[in-house]
Design a protein around this motif. Structure first.
Motif, PDB file in Angstrom:
ATOM      1  N   SER A 186       0.803  -1.219   0.000  1.00  0.00           N
ATOM      2  CA  SER A 186       0.000   0.000   0.000  1.00  0.00           C
ATOM      3  C   SER A 186       0.837   1.270   0.000  1.00  0.00           C
ATOM      4  O   SER A 186       0.288   2.382  -0.013  1.00  0.00           O
ATOM      5  CB  SER A 186      -0.950   0.006   1.209  1.00  0.00           C
ATOM      6  OG  SER A 186      -0.231  -0.025   2.429  1.00  0.00           O
ATOM      7  N   GLU A 187       2.160   1.138  -0.012  1.00  0.00           N
ATOM      8  CA  GLU A 187       3.012   2.320  -0.180  1.00  0.00           C
ATOM      9  C   GLU A 187       2.766   2.978  -1.532  1.00  0.00           C
ATOM     10  O   GLU A 187       2.950   4.184  -1.691  1.00  0.00           O
ATOM     11  CB  GLU A 187       4.488   1.930  -0.040  1.00  0.00           C
ATOM     12  CG  GLU A 187       4.892   1.563   1.380  1.00  0.00           C
ATOM     13  CD  GLU A 187       6.326   1.064   1.470  1.00  0.00           C
ATOM     14  OE1 GLU A 187       6.967   0.960   0.398  1.00  0.00           O
ATOM     15  OE2 GLU A 187       6.793   0.782   2.581  1.00  0.00           O
ATOM     16  N   ASP A 188       2.352   2.188  -2.509  1.00  0.00           N
ATOM     17  CA  ASP A 188       1.985   2.707  -3.826  1.00  0.00           C
ATOM     18  C   ASP A 188       0.523   3.128  -3.773  1.00  0.00           C
ATOM     19  O   ASP A 188      -0.378   2.294  -3.679  1.00  0.00           O
ATOM     20  CB  ASP A 188       2.182   1.621  -4.889  1.00  0.00           C
ATOM     21  CG  ASP A 188       1.843   2.093  -6.294  1.00  0.00           C
ATOM     22  OD1 ASP A 188       1.378   3.246  -6.438  1.00  0.00           O
ATOM     23  OD2 ASP A 188       2.032   1.311  -7.235  1.00  0.00           O
ATOM     24  N   GLY A 200      13.948  -0.758  11.615  1.00  0.00           N
ATOM     25  CA  GLY A 200      12.759  -1.543  11.321  1.00  0.00           C
ATOM     26  C   GLY A 200      11.597  -1.198  12.241  1.00  0.00           C
ATOM     27  O   GLY A 200      11.785  -0.597  13.307  1.00  0.00           O
ATOM     28  N   PRO A 201      10.379  -1.561  11.889  1.00  0.00           N
ATOM     29  CA  PRO A 201       9.202  -1.196  12.685  1.00  0.00           C
ATOM     30  C   PRO A 201       9.039  -1.960  14.002  1.00  0.00           C
ATOM     31  O   PRO A 201       8.553  -1.398  14.980  1.00  0.00           O
ATOM     32  CB  PRO A 201       8.038  -1.489  11.736  1.00  0.00           C
ATOM     33  CG  PRO A 201       8.565  -2.528  10.798  1.00  0.00           C
ATOM     34  CD  PRO A 201      10.018  -2.227  10.614  1.00  0.00           C
ATOM     35  N   PRO A 255       0.422   2.635  11.876  1.00  0.00           N
ATOM     36  CA  PRO A 255       0.901   3.837  11.173  1.00  0.00           C
ATOM     37  C   PRO A 255       0.248   4.047   9.802  1.00  0.00           C
ATOM     38  O   PRO A 255       0.288   5.160   9.271  1.00  0.00           O
ATOM     39  CB  PRO A 255       2.411   3.582  11.030  1.00  0.00           C
ATOM     40  CG  PRO A 255       2.736   2.560  12.064  1.00  0.00           C
ATOM     41  CD  PRO A 255       1.528   1.689  12.152  1.00  0.00           C
ATOM     42  N   ILE A 256      -0.352   2.997   9.214  1.00  0.00           N
ATOM     43  CA  ILE A 256      -0.871   3.117   7.847  1.00  0.00           C
ATOM     44  C   ILE A 256      -2.364   2.878   7.758  1.00  0.00           C
ATOM     45  O   ILE A 256      -2.927   2.842   6.663  1.00  0.00           O
ATOM     46  CB  ILE A 256      -0.160   2.122   6.906  1.00  0.00           C
ATOM     47  CG1 ILE A 256      -0.506   0.682   7.323  1.00  0.00           C
ATOM     48  CG2 ILE A 256       1.342   2.346   6.897  1.00  0.00           C
ATOM     49  CD1 ILE A 256      -0.172  -0.361   6.287  1.00  0.00           C
ATOM     50  N   GLN A 257      -3.042   2.740   8.893  1.00  0.00           N
ATOM     51  CA  GLN A 257      -4.441   2.314   8.873  1.00  0.00           C
ATOM     52  C   GLN A 257      -5.363   3.297   8.158  1.00  0.00           C
ATOM     53  O   GLN A 257      -6.457   2.918   7.725  1.00  0.00           O
ATOM     54  CB  GLN A 257      -4.929   2.085  10.298  1.00  0.00           C
ATOM     55  CG  GLN A 257      -4.835   3.301  11.208  1.00  0.00           C
ATOM     56  CD  GLN A 257      -5.298   2.998  12.618  1.00  0.00           C
ATOM     57  OE1 GLN A 257      -6.434   2.606  12.816  1.00  0.00           O
ATOM     58  NE2 GLN A 257      -4.420   3.165  13.590  1.00  0.00           N
TER      59      GLN A 257
END
Length: 435
Positions: A27-29, A120-121, A185-187
């Protein structure tokens, strides 16, 4: 039947560490639509939560060995080897070192800065308690027995006694796990959707051509059956139990077995769902000297001990609730097989197993086992300490998978597990920290 209005490019089945990591990367794209399905039912502790087993395990962040990873490739998976995967292991975590005094106390001189994870996360750390003599006694004892730590465990080439990392954030002193590290962080990404509480029933397969193609999935949620299709790929990330289960429910497995359950066979592969290799565990319990701190009082849910531990955490993020359960560890060889007579015996055992088992993967599997057991510099087993009374009778959830059910099996008395207690404590700590 409900069909989502928009089809994602990638459908990820499973919300554990693998699934959430892939979801975060894909989903970075912003032009790529990703959807994930998460939900399970099983009577074995299995992480039925976003983050999977990383949300419920003992927080021991133990490195894996090069020989084990390389075996994946040799068993028929080209490209799965240490050289290819090691950079991603490093990329997954950040290892924070403790103070100099704690590093000396824990014997952390084996850490190699060239391979230490730094951005890293997942957060990994070490305990800071200098008053606990057990970690230092552990590494000293193994060193005196001839097994000091030979190198950094994250190099994939190490054996001996050491202090392993724990998946605890060094700043908050709370569990660091994949839902917190990858998903939170991306939700809010508009191109990512996570459906929780979804019991995936099968993968939708298109078998109209010789090359069977996964098109989507069917799942059950809130009393309704749903289907969803993916424009590009379906990624199955449901762990050692549910991945083969879903394949079989979808028609990929032994045709004769599927027929008995009324499942049409799409791909006849009798190896799916077979040959489960589980770990075995045994241990010894020792009485400690008076005054030595253990976790027995917490295991007994002693109210005074629980209150004191809660106060220590709430006031200054210290005490037993800030430390992982297992951090004194060792990778050791089986010395019986390193002598000339032992090597001869090992060769005979391996040869006999190949002769009796005609499975197509038995030869490479036996070769892996032989190389592992015959090498005096490979850890063929793991040893660890835990500062509380242990029960090693093989009872509890999942015991039937590994414990013999013969009439003369010797079972220890029933005991009350403390897993639920610690789960309640952890939820309380998280609630307090967010309040």
């Amino acid at each position: 039947m409900v069909v989502p209005a928009e089809e994602p490019d990638f459908l990820i089945i499973g919300g554990g560490t693998a699934g959430l990591c892939i979801a975060a990367r894909l989903s970075e794209d912003s032009n790529t639509k990703v959807e994930g399905l998460k939900g399970k039912r099983i009577h074995i502790p299995h992480g039925r939560v976003l983050g999977g087993s990383s949300a419920i395990n003992g927080e021991a962040f133990v490195a894996i060995s090069k020989i084990g990873v390389d075996a994946w490739g040799k068993l028929g998976n080209p490209g799965w080897n240490w050289e290819a995967l090691a950079p991603y292991y490093r990329k997954s975590h950040t290892l924070t070192l403790p103070s100099k005094a704690a590093s000396e106390h824990l014997g952390l001189n084996y850490i190699d800065e060239k391979i230490r994870g730094v951005d890293g996360p997942i957060q990994a750390s070490f305990p800071e308690d200098l008053n606990d003599p057990l970690p230092n006694a552990w590494i000293t004892a193994l060193k005196n027995l001839g097994y000091p730590m030979s190198g950094d465990p994250f190099s994939g080439l190490a054996y001996g006694g050491y202090t392993n990392t724990t998946s605890i954030d060094p700043k908050t002193r709370q569990r660091s796990y994949s839902a917190q590290a990858y998903w939170e962080p991306i939700q809010k990404r508009s191109n990512l959707k996570v459906v929780t509480g979804a019991l995936v029933e099968k993968i939708l397969l298109d078998a109209s051509s010789p090359q069977v193609v996964a098109q989507g999935a069917q799942y059950f949620k809130d009393g309704t059956t749903h289907t969803i299709k993916a424009r590009k790929e379906v990624l199955l990330c449901t762990g050692a139990f549910h991945t083969p289960k879903l394949l079989e429910l979808s028609g990929i497995g032994g045709a004769s077995l599927l027929k008995t359950h009324g499942i049409p066979s799409v791909i006849d592969n009798p190896n799916v769902g077979e040959n489960l290799q589980d770990q075995i565990m045994t241990g010894f319990s020792f009485e400690v000297k008076d005054g030595l701190k253990t976790k027995d009082d917490l295991s007994r849910e002693d109210s005074a001990a629980v209150t004191a531990a809660m106060e220590s955490f709430s006031k200054n993020q210290s005490g037993p609730f800030t430390v992982g359960g297992v951090f004194s560890y060792a990778f050791l060889p089986i010395v019986d097989f390193t002598t000339p007579d032992g090597k001869k015996e090992l060769d005979q055992v391996i040869e006999k197993s190949i002769y009796e088992d005609k499975h197509p993967l038995q030869q490479p599997h036996a070769s892996f086992i032989h190389d592992l057991l015959a090498n005096p510099q490979e850890g063929s087993g793991g040893l660890f300490t835990y500062p509380a009374q242990g029960n090693f009778g093989g009872e509890g959830s999942g015991a039937e998978l590994v414990h013999g059910m013969t009439p003369d099996s010797t079972l220890s008395p029933k005991f009350r597990t403390v897993r639920n207690f610690y789960a309640r404590v952890e939820r309380e700590l998280v609630t307090r920290s967010k309040g």
